[in-house]
Write an enzyme that holds these catalytic residues in place. Structure first.
Site, PDB file in Angstrom:
ATOM      1  N   LYS A  13       0.835  -1.213   0.000  1.00  0.00           N
ATOM      2  CA  LYS A  13       0.000   0.000   0.000  1.00  0.00           C
ATOM      3  C   LYS A  13       0.867   1.259   0.000  1.00  0.00           C
ATOM      4  O   LYS A  13       0.622   2.194  -0.749  1.00  0.00           O
ATOM      5  CB  LYS A  13      -0.922   0.042   1.229  1.00  0.00           C
ATOM      6  CG  LYS A  13      -1.834  -1.152   1.384  1.00  0.00           C
ATOM      7  CD  LYS A  13      -2.820  -0.959   2.531  1.00  0.00           C
ATOM      8  CE  LYS A  13      -2.180  -0.780   3.897  1.00  0.00           C
ATOM      9  NZ  LYS A  13      -1.436  -1.951   4.386  1.00  0.00           N
ATOM     10  N   ARG A  88      -9.226   0.604   9.137  1.00  0.00           N
ATOM     11  CA  ARG A  88      -8.582  -0.639   9.550  1.00  0.00           C
ATOM     12  C   ARG A  88      -9.580  -1.603  10.187  1.00  0.00           C
ATOM     13  O   ARG A  88      -9.219  -2.721  10.533  1.00  0.00           O
ATOM     14  CB  ARG A  88      -7.585  -0.250  10.587  1.00  0.00           C
ATOM     15  CG  ARG A  88      -6.143  -0.657  10.697  1.00  0.00           C
ATOM     16  CD  ARG A  88      -5.282  -0.952   9.599  1.00  0.00           C
ATOM     17  NE  ARG A  88      -3.942  -1.248  10.009  1.00  0.00           N
ATOM     18  CZ  ARG A  88      -2.882  -0.529   9.655  1.00  0.00           C
ATOM     19  NH1 ARG A  88      -3.010   0.545   8.933  1.00  0.00           N
ATOM     20  NH2 ARG A  88      -1.686  -0.924  10.022  1.00  0.00           N
ATOM     21  N   ARG A 127      11.886  -4.855   4.808  1.00  0.00           N
ATOM     22  CA  ARG A 127      11.487  -3.499   4.388  1.00  0.00           C
ATOM     23  C   ARG A 127      12.416  -2.413   4.945  1.00  0.00           C
ATOM     24  O   ARG A 127      12.767  -2.425   6.114  1.00  0.00           O
ATOM     25  CB  ARG A 127      10.057  -3.231   4.852  1.00  0.00           C
ATOM     26  CG  ARG A 127       9.595  -1.826   4.549  1.00  0.00           C
ATOM     27  CD  ARG A 127       8.117  -1.717   4.533  1.00  0.00           C
ATOM     28  NE  ARG A 127       7.495  -1.940   5.843  1.00  0.00           N
ATOM     29  CZ  ARG A 127       6.185  -1.903   6.023  1.00  0.00           C
ATOM     30  NH1 ARG A 127       5.368  -1.719   5.006  1.00  0.00           N
ATOM     31  NH2 ARG A 127       5.687  -2.110   7.225  1.00  0.00           N
ATOM     32  N   ARG A 160      11.614   0.274  10.086  1.00  0.00           N
ATOM     33  CA  ARG A 160      10.582   0.680  11.040  1.00  0.00           C
ATOM     34  C   ARG A 160      10.677  -0.151  12.320  1.00  0.00           C
ATOM     35  O   ARG A 160      10.941  -1.336  12.280  1.00  0.00           O
ATOM     36  CB  ARG A 160       9.195   0.466  10.410  1.00  0.00           C
ATOM     37  CG  ARG A 160       8.796   1.628   9.542  1.00  0.00           C
ATOM     38  CD  ARG A 160       7.538   1.346   8.800  1.00  0.00           C
ATOM     39  NE  ARG A 160       6.491   0.715   9.620  1.00  0.00           N
ATOM     40  CZ  ARG A 160       5.240   0.570   9.212  1.00  0.00           C
ATOM     41  NH1 ARG A 160       4.878   0.976   8.022  1.00  0.00           N
ATOM     42  NH2 ARG A 160       4.344  -0.006   9.985  1.00  0.00           N
ATOM     43  N   ARG A 171       0.582  -7.998  13.927  1.00  0.00           N
ATOM     44  CA  ARG A 171      -0.058  -7.105  12.946  1.00  0.00           C
ATOM     45  C   ARG A 171      -0.811  -7.914  11.890  1.00  0.00           C
ATOM     46  O   ARG A 171      -1.884  -7.520  11.436  1.00  0.00           O
ATOM     47  CB  ARG A 171       0.996  -6.205  12.301  1.00  0.00           C
ATOM     48  CG  ARG A 171       1.458  -5.109  13.262  1.00  0.00           C
ATOM     49  CD  ARG A 171       2.794  -4.520  12.886  1.00  0.00           C
ATOM     50  NE  ARG A 171       2.794  -3.862  11.620  1.00  0.00           N
ATOM     51  CZ  ARG A 171       3.859  -3.768  10.809  1.00  0.00           C
ATOM     52  NH1 ARG A 171       5.013  -4.320  11.159  1.00  0.00           N
ATOM     53  NH2 ARG A 171       3.777  -3.141   9.681  1.00  0.00           N
TER      54      ARG A 171
END
Ligand code: AMP
Length: 215
Positions: A13, A88, A127, A160, A171
């Site tokens: 996203k 969400r 990431r 992150r 998550r």
């Protein structure tokens, strides 16, 4: 063009949002980015959000709905936006619908980026994000040309805090339980478009862009 990018953490996203925001000249609005900025600034809101974020849980609906209400009233959002990471859960989606109904500007399209569960973990652990321009890389799948530096602007790349295996597991569970029901919610509204979120990044951008062109 009032749109939502929907998908699990790691589905792309953010990556797609950055590119499509430039292409269509509308802001990408990420509640995750807004919350991280609040945490970094040490604001009261940031302090309230931090523990949920560190645990990979959802921050309270009141906080994120308030953030979105404020952000959508800014001038650059008047011509449309790409929401990334919001809504969400169903209560957030209902709050967004009623906010937009009051303005007479309902959502026009929701794009679901479909990525198999097994691929998400690899994407999330690898990431890295550019601290200057927000470009996203993956040390396993799409590494930058020069380690730890952004190809486009040369900025430093960082990982992150919530991209560690324990938090990631939570998550993904939160996504399955609370966010995935939005697929049915938007299907019922006939505004859901599903795009395969695996393979070449540019091809995925073209596919999402083609949907945006019809909106
Ligand atoms: P993201 O950058 O979208 O992956 O979001 C990072 C973290 O911020 C999430 O794991 C949540 O703790 C929090 N967060 C972001 N967006 C929302 C939202 N719409 N509702 C609740 N919590 C959120």
């Amino acid at each position: 063009m009032r749109t939502v990018l929907l998908g699990a953490p790691g589905s792309g996203k953010g990556t797609q949002g950055v590119v499509l925001s430039k292409k269509f000249n509308i802001p990408q609005i990420s509640t995750g980015d807004l919350l991280r900025a609040a945490v970094k600034a040490g604001s009261e809101l940031g302090k309230q959000a931090k523990s949920a974020m560190d645990a990979g849980a959802l921050v309270s609906d009141d906080i994120v709905i308030g953030l979105i209400r404020e952000r959508l009233s800014e001038e650059d959002a008047l011509n449309g936006y790409i929401l990334d990471g919001f809504p969400r859960n169903i209560p957030q989606a209902e709050a967004l619908d009623s906010m937009l109904d009051q303005l007479g500007q309902p959502l026009q399209g929701v794009v679901l980026l479909n990525v198999p569960f097994e691929e998400l973990m690899q994407r999330l652990t690898g990431r890295r994000t550019c601290k200057d321009c927000g470009a996203i890389y993956n040390v396993h799948l799409s590494p930058p040309k020069k380690a730890d530096h952004c190809d486009s602007c040369g900025g430093d790349l960082f990982q992150r805090e919530d991209d560690n295996e324990e938090t990631i597991g939570n998550r993904l569970k939160v996504y399955e339980e609370q966010t995935a029901p939005l697929i049915g919610y938007y299907k019922n509204q006939h505004i859901l478009h599903t795009i395969q979120g695996t393979g070449d990044v540019d091809e995925i951008t073209s596919a999402v862009g083609a949907v945006f062109d019809t909106i």
